[in-house]
Design a protein around this motif. Structure first.
Motif, PDB file in Angstrom:
ATOM      1  N   TYR A  31      66.534 -35.713-103.320  1.00  0.00           N
ATOM      2  CA  TYR A  31      66.407 -34.755-102.250  1.00  0.00           C
ATOM      3  C   TYR A  31      64.993 -35.098-101.794  1.00  0.00           C
ATOM      4  CZ  TYR A  31      69.970 -31.354-103.976  1.00  0.00           C
ATOM      5  OH  TYR A  31      71.173 -30.901-104.398  1.00  0.00           O
ATOM      6  N   ILE A  32      64.768 -35.135-100.451  1.00  0.00           N
ATOM      7  CA  ILE A  32      63.482 -35.462 -99.993  1.00  0.00           C
ATOM      8  C   ILE A  32      63.150 -34.002 -99.122  1.00  0.00           C
ATOM      9  CG2 ILE A  32      62.419 -36.883 -98.267  1.00  0.00           C
ATOM     10  CD1 ILE A  32      63.682 -38.255-100.489  1.00  0.00           C
ATOM     11  N   THR A  33      61.906 -33.740 -99.208  1.00  0.00           N
ATOM     12  CA  THR A  33      61.481 -32.732 -98.303  1.00  0.00           C
ATOM     13  C   THR A  33      60.287 -33.057 -97.216  1.00  0.00           C
ATOM     14  OG1 THR A  33      59.425 -32.075 -99.887  1.00  0.00           O
ATOM     15  CG2 THR A  33      61.625 -31.056-100.445  1.00  0.00           C
TER      16      THR A  33
ATOM     17  N   ALA B 146      61.661 -28.154 -90.286  1.00  0.00           N
ATOM     18  CA  ALA B 146      61.442 -28.322 -91.693  1.00  0.00           C
ATOM     19  C   ALA B 146      62.669 -28.684 -92.332  1.00  0.00           C
ATOM     20  CB  ALA B 146      61.032 -27.175 -92.760  1.00  0.00           C
ATOM     21  N   LEU B 147      62.823 -29.786 -92.899  1.00  0.00           N
ATOM     22  CA  LEU B 147      64.050 -30.451 -93.451  1.00  0.00           C
ATOM     23  C   LEU B 147      63.980 -30.927 -95.062  1.00  0.00           C
ATOM     24  CD1 LEU B 147      64.306 -33.369 -90.707  1.00  0.00           C
ATOM     25  CD2 LEU B 147      65.731 -31.128 -90.759  1.00  0.00           C
ATOM     26  N   ILE B 148      65.331 -30.480 -95.560  1.00  0.00           N
ATOM     27  CA  ILE B 148      65.727 -30.985 -96.952  1.00  0.00           C
ATOM     28  C   ILE B 148      66.669 -32.013 -96.520  1.00  0.00           C
ATOM     29  CG2 ILE B 148      66.299 -30.343 -99.155  1.00  0.00           C
ATOM     30  CD1 ILE B 148      64.797 -27.691 -98.683  1.00  0.00           C
ATOM     31  N   VAL B 149      66.755 -33.123 -96.996  1.00  0.00           N
ATOM     32  CA  VAL B 149      67.663 -34.306 -96.842  1.00  0.00           C
ATOM     33  C   VAL B 149      68.253 -34.709 -98.514  1.00  0.00           C
ATOM     34  CG1 VAL B 149      68.351 -36.652 -96.277  1.00  0.00           C
ATOM     35  CG2 VAL B 149      66.923 -35.055 -94.715  1.00  0.00           C
ATOM     36  N   ARG B 150      69.696 -34.748 -98.256  1.00  0.00           N
ATOM     37  CA  ARG B 150      70.071 -35.178 -99.562  1.00  0.00           C
ATOM     38  C   ARG B 150      70.455 -36.653 -99.316  1.00  0.00           C
ATOM     39  NH1 ARG B 150      73.252 -33.368-104.305  1.00  0.00           N
ATOM     40  NH2 ARG B 150      74.634 -34.805-104.998  1.00  0.00           N
ATOM     41  N   LEU B 151      69.928 -37.535-100.380  1.00  0.00           N
ATOM     42  CA  LEU B 151      69.993 -38.882-100.280  1.00  0.00           C
ATOM     43  C   LEU B 151      70.727 -39.607-101.130  1.00  0.00           C
ATOM     44  CD1 LEU B 151      69.035 -41.216 -97.950  1.00  0.00           C
ATOM     45  CD2 LEU B 151      67.013 -41.515 -99.434  1.00  0.00           C
ATOM     46  N   ASP B 152      71.900 -40.338-100.712  1.00  0.00           N
ATOM     47  CA  ASP B 152      72.362 -41.089-101.828  1.00  0.00           C
ATOM     48  C   ASP B 152      71.958 -42.698-101.812  1.00  0.00           C
ATOM     49  OD1 ASP B 152      74.351 -43.107-103.306  1.00  0.00           O
ATOM     50  OD2 ASP B 152      76.063 -41.667-102.593  1.00  0.00           O
ATOM     51  N   THR B 153      71.092 -42.919-102.681  1.00  0.00           N
ATOM     52  CA  THR B 153      70.282 -44.272-102.448  1.00  0.00           C
ATOM     53  C   THR B 153      71.305 -45.561-102.865  1.00  0.00           C
ATOM     54  OG1 THR B 153      69.614 -44.324-105.117  1.00  0.00           O
ATOM     55  CG2 THR B 153      68.338 -42.920-103.402  1.00  0.00           C
TER      56      THR B 153
ATOM     57  N   ASN C 278      60.352 -37.451 -90.479  1.00  0.00           N
ATOM     58  CA  ASN C 278      59.263 -38.039 -90.006  1.00  0.00           C
ATOM     59  C   ASN C 278      58.064 -38.038 -90.711  1.00  0.00           C
ATOM     60  OD1 ASN C 278      60.661 -37.031 -87.122  1.00  0.00           O
ATOM     61  ND2 ASN C 278      60.063 -39.223 -87.186  1.00  0.00           N
ATOM     62  N   ALA C 279      58.187 -37.053 -91.726  1.00  0.00           N
ATOM     63  CA  ALA C 279      57.044 -37.106 -92.972  1.00  0.00           C
ATOM     64  C   ALA C 279      57.937 -36.459 -93.947  1.00  0.00           C
ATOM     65  CB  ALA C 279      56.209 -35.820 -92.534  1.00  0.00           C
ATOM     66  N   VAL C 280      57.401 -37.206 -95.388  1.00  0.00           N
ATOM     67  CA  VAL C 280      57.792 -37.149 -96.633  1.00  0.00           C
ATOM     68  C   VAL C 280      56.869 -36.484 -97.520  1.00  0.00           C
ATOM     69  CG1 VAL C 280      57.550 -39.400 -97.133  1.00  0.00           C
ATOM     70  CG2 VAL C 280      58.960 -37.899 -98.399  1.00  0.00           C
ATOM     71  N   PHE C 281      57.204 -35.271 -98.128  1.00  0.00           N
ATOM     72  CA  PHE C 281      56.178 -34.722 -99.348  1.00  0.00           C
ATOM     73  C   PHE C 281      56.923 -34.719-100.536  1.00  0.00           C
ATOM     74  CE2 PHE C 281      54.266 -32.943 -95.556  1.00  0.00           C
ATOM     75  CZ  PHE C 281      53.101 -32.489 -95.968  1.00  0.00           C
ATOM     76  N   SER C 282      57.904 -34.269-101.014  1.00  0.00           N
ATOM     77  CA  SER C 282      58.694 -34.204-102.184  1.00  0.00           C
ATOM     78  C   SER C 282      59.973 -35.196-102.163  1.00  0.00           C
ATOM     79  CB  SER C 282      59.004 -33.035-102.705  1.00  0.00           C
ATOM     80  OG  SER C 282      57.915 -32.203-103.316  1.00  0.00           O
ATOM     81  N   ILE C 283      59.863 -36.199-103.376  1.00  0.00           N
ATOM     82  CA  ILE C 283      61.052 -36.682-103.693  1.00  0.00           C
ATOM     83  C   ILE C 283      61.559 -36.118-104.999  1.00  0.00           C
ATOM     84  CG2 ILE C 283      62.100 -38.916-104.248  1.00  0.00           C
ATOM     85  CD1 ILE C 283      59.443 -40.008-102.971  1.00  0.00           C
ATOM     86  N   LEU C 284      62.749 -35.465-105.009  1.00  0.00           N
ATOM     87  CA  LEU C 284      63.220 -34.699-106.144  1.00  0.00           C
ATOM     88  C   LEU C 284      64.749 -35.177-106.518  1.00  0.00           C
ATOM     89  CD1 LEU C 284      62.198 -31.367-104.897  1.00  0.00           C
ATOM     90  CD2 LEU C 284      61.031 -32.561-106.862  1.00  0.00           C
ATOM     91  N   PRO C 285      65.074 -35.153-107.854  1.00  0.00           N
ATOM     92  CA  PRO C 285      66.367 -35.541-108.241  1.00  0.00           C
ATOM     93  C   PRO C 285      67.305 -34.333-107.870  1.00  0.00           C
ATOM     94  CG  PRO C 285      65.261 -34.632-110.103  1.00  0.00           C
ATOM     95  CD  PRO C 285      64.181 -34.665-108.945  1.00  0.00           C
ATOM     96  N   ALA C 286      68.511 -35.017-107.221  1.00  0.00           N
ATOM     97  CA  ALA C 286      69.496 -34.205-106.649  1.00  0.00           C
ATOM     98  C   ALA C 286      70.584 -33.907-107.699  1.00  0.00           C
ATOM     99  CB  ALA C 286      70.061 -34.757-105.577  1.00  0.00           C
ATOM    100  N   ILE C 287      70.849 -32.460-107.717  1.00  0.00           N
ATOM    101  CA  ILE C 287      72.015 -32.017-108.485  1.00  0.00           C
ATOM    102  C   ILE C 287      73.482 -32.348-107.928  1.00  0.00           C
ATOM    103  CG2 ILE C 287      73.310 -30.109-109.402  1.00  0.00           C
ATOM    104  CD1 ILE C 287      70.264 -28.599-109.571  1.00  0.00           C
TER     105      ILE C 287
ATOM    106  N   ARG D 183      63.755 -51.811-103.450  1.00  0.00           N
ATOM    107  CA  ARG D 183      64.333 -51.411-102.220  1.00  0.00           C
ATOM    108  C   ARG D 183      63.558 -50.437-101.575  1.00  0.00           C
ATOM    109  NH1 ARG D 183      69.909 -48.391-103.834  1.00  0.00           N
ATOM    110  NH2 ARG D 183      70.178 -48.985-101.760  1.00  0.00           N
ATOM    111  N   GLU D 184      63.883 -50.340-100.030  1.00  0.00           N
ATOM    112  CA  GLU D 184      63.287 -49.351 -99.361  1.00  0.00           C
ATOM    113  C   GLU D 184      64.324 -48.624 -98.535  1.00  0.00           C
ATOM    114  OE1 GLU D 184      60.637 -51.458 -96.885  1.00  0.00           O
ATOM    115  OE2 GLU D 184      58.976 -51.688 -98.175  1.00  0.00           O
ATOM    116  N   ILE D 185      64.105 -47.632 -98.311  1.00  0.00           N
ATOM    117  CA  ILE D 185      64.988 -46.874 -97.523  1.00  0.00           C
ATOM    118  C   ILE D 185      64.268 -45.867 -96.305  1.00  0.00           C
ATOM    119  CG2 ILE D 185      66.866 -44.753 -97.464  1.00  0.00           C
ATOM    120  CD1 ILE D 185      67.324 -45.366-100.372  1.00  0.00           C
ATOM    121  N   ASP D 186      64.636 -46.218 -95.102  1.00  0.00           N
ATOM    122  CA  ASP D 186      64.120 -45.617 -94.129  1.00  0.00           C
ATOM    123  C   ASP D 186      64.675 -44.196 -93.616  1.00  0.00           C
ATOM    124  OD1 ASP D 186      63.544 -45.005 -91.482  1.00  0.00           O
ATOM    125  OD2 ASP D 186      64.199 -46.653 -90.134  1.00  0.00           O
ATOM    126  N   LEU D 187      63.778 -43.154 -93.610  1.00  0.00           N
ATOM    127  CA  LEU D 187      63.966 -41.861 -93.679  1.00  0.00           C
ATOM    128  C   LEU D 187      63.982 -41.482 -92.336  1.00  0.00           C
ATOM    129  CD1 LEU D 187      61.859 -40.149 -96.357  1.00  0.00           C
ATOM    130  CD2 LEU D 187      64.437 -41.029 -96.448  1.00  0.00           C
TER     131      LEU D 187
END
Length: 326
Positions: free
Chosen positions: A5-7, A28-35, A317-326, A307-311
């Protein structure tokens, strides 16, 4: 840990303006990202209601949060929101007059909430119903020495200049700690006099993972600290890793270690209209090419970027938290 999860927030299209920092983000966004598949899904797209913001163009962005069980805790500048994951049904909401430029919220071991009200140089413990239990000034002063209990600070666009710029809370055993960006350190709120001196640059985060603490600095360094000795063990300059063109990585904030050697780090594109004290580390001005807002997976033992992933492709356009997704 292939899902994250990206906030963060979606940037508003703006012209130049002295107060742009406080108008920068429209959602404000929360995105679920499959890396693995490199696929992102917006889970939450949120706007702060008028009664909880200073004006209709006030910036709206999800700052740093935390996950405990099936609860996702996150904050805007003036609110704390609690979601049930993975469905993201909102199950809690708190907005208090002492919330100004919140930077982080997390659940306490006792089952309450704790938030960093950066604008008031304060850390606040409260219940999920909004009852304030404790308040600490991060400089060890009277929490209300500089501020008025009668003012609704949600309606105050900024209280800058800050003395400390507190931004992240964490625990070492039962002791509460907070990072202080402008003072380049972290201090304990419950163990008076205890300090972690980072020193090298403005500091963010404070992730206790395994037997080490991980801090990011805005100029792209990962600082590893021994939580027993409170001393810096290692400083890793991420700008020197797999970056032959010396591109500007961005404003470094957000870390998630997935094991002892590998971790995701967040970078927010440095906006050229935001050249202020926090980006003076760009010593020779803005390079011709800077990277977009992204997260990068580093092997910190091998000193490699895996690796890198473009958000920005997901509107972040701004990233604060990177959290493990359930």
């Amino acid at each position: 840990m292939s899902n994250l999860y990206i906030t963060g927030g979606r940037q508003r299209t703006l012209g130049f303006g002295a107060d742009e920092e406080w108008r920068a983000f429209e959602k404000a966004l929360i995105v679920r990202l499959d890396t693995e598949a490199v696929n992102g899904t917006i889970c939450v797209e949120y706007e702060t209601p008028p009664e909880a913001r200073a004006h209709d163009k006030a910036s709206i962005c999800f700052k740093s949060g935390a996950i405990l069980g099936n609860r996702f805790y996150v904050c805007t500048s003036t609110e704390v929101l609690i979601y049930e994951v993975p469905g993201f049904r909102r199950v809690g909401y708190v907005s208090l007059p002492c919330f100004n430029d919140l930077h982080h919220v997390a659940p306490t071991p006792e089952g309450n909430l704790i938030a960093v009200s950066t604008g008031l140089e304060m850390v606040i413990e409260f219940t999920d119903e909004g009852k304030v239990l404790q308040q600490w000034n991060v400089l060890g002063e009277d929490p209300w020495g500089r501020f008025s209990r009668e003012t609704d600070y949600r309606k105050v666009i900024t209280t800058k200049p800050y003395k400390a710029h507190a931004n992240f809370v964490f625990w070492i055993e039962k002791n509460i700690w907070v990072t202080r960006c402008d003072l380049k350190d972290a201090v304990s709120l419950s163990q008076l006099g205890a300090q972690i001196d980072i020193g090298i640059q403005y500091v963010h985060d404070g992730l206790l993972s395994g037997e080490r603490l991980y801090f990011t600095t805005v100029d792209g360094r990962l600082v590893i600290v021994n939580p027993q000795t409170l001393k810096v063990d290692e400083v890793i300059d991420l700008t020197r890793i797999d970056n032959p063109d010396e591109m500007l990585l961005g404003f470094c904030r957000g870390v998630l270690m997935i094991d002892e050697t590998r971790g995701w780090i967040g970078f927010t594109r440095v906006r050229k209209t935001k050249f202020n004290e926090k980006v003076l580390w760009v010593k020779q001005g803005f390079r011709e090419h800077e990277k977009p807002t992204h997260i990068a997976l580093y092997d910190i033992a091998a000193k490699q970027c895996l690796r890198e992933i473009d958000l920005e492709q997901y509107g972040v356009n701004a990233v604060f938290s990177i959290l493990p997704a359930i």
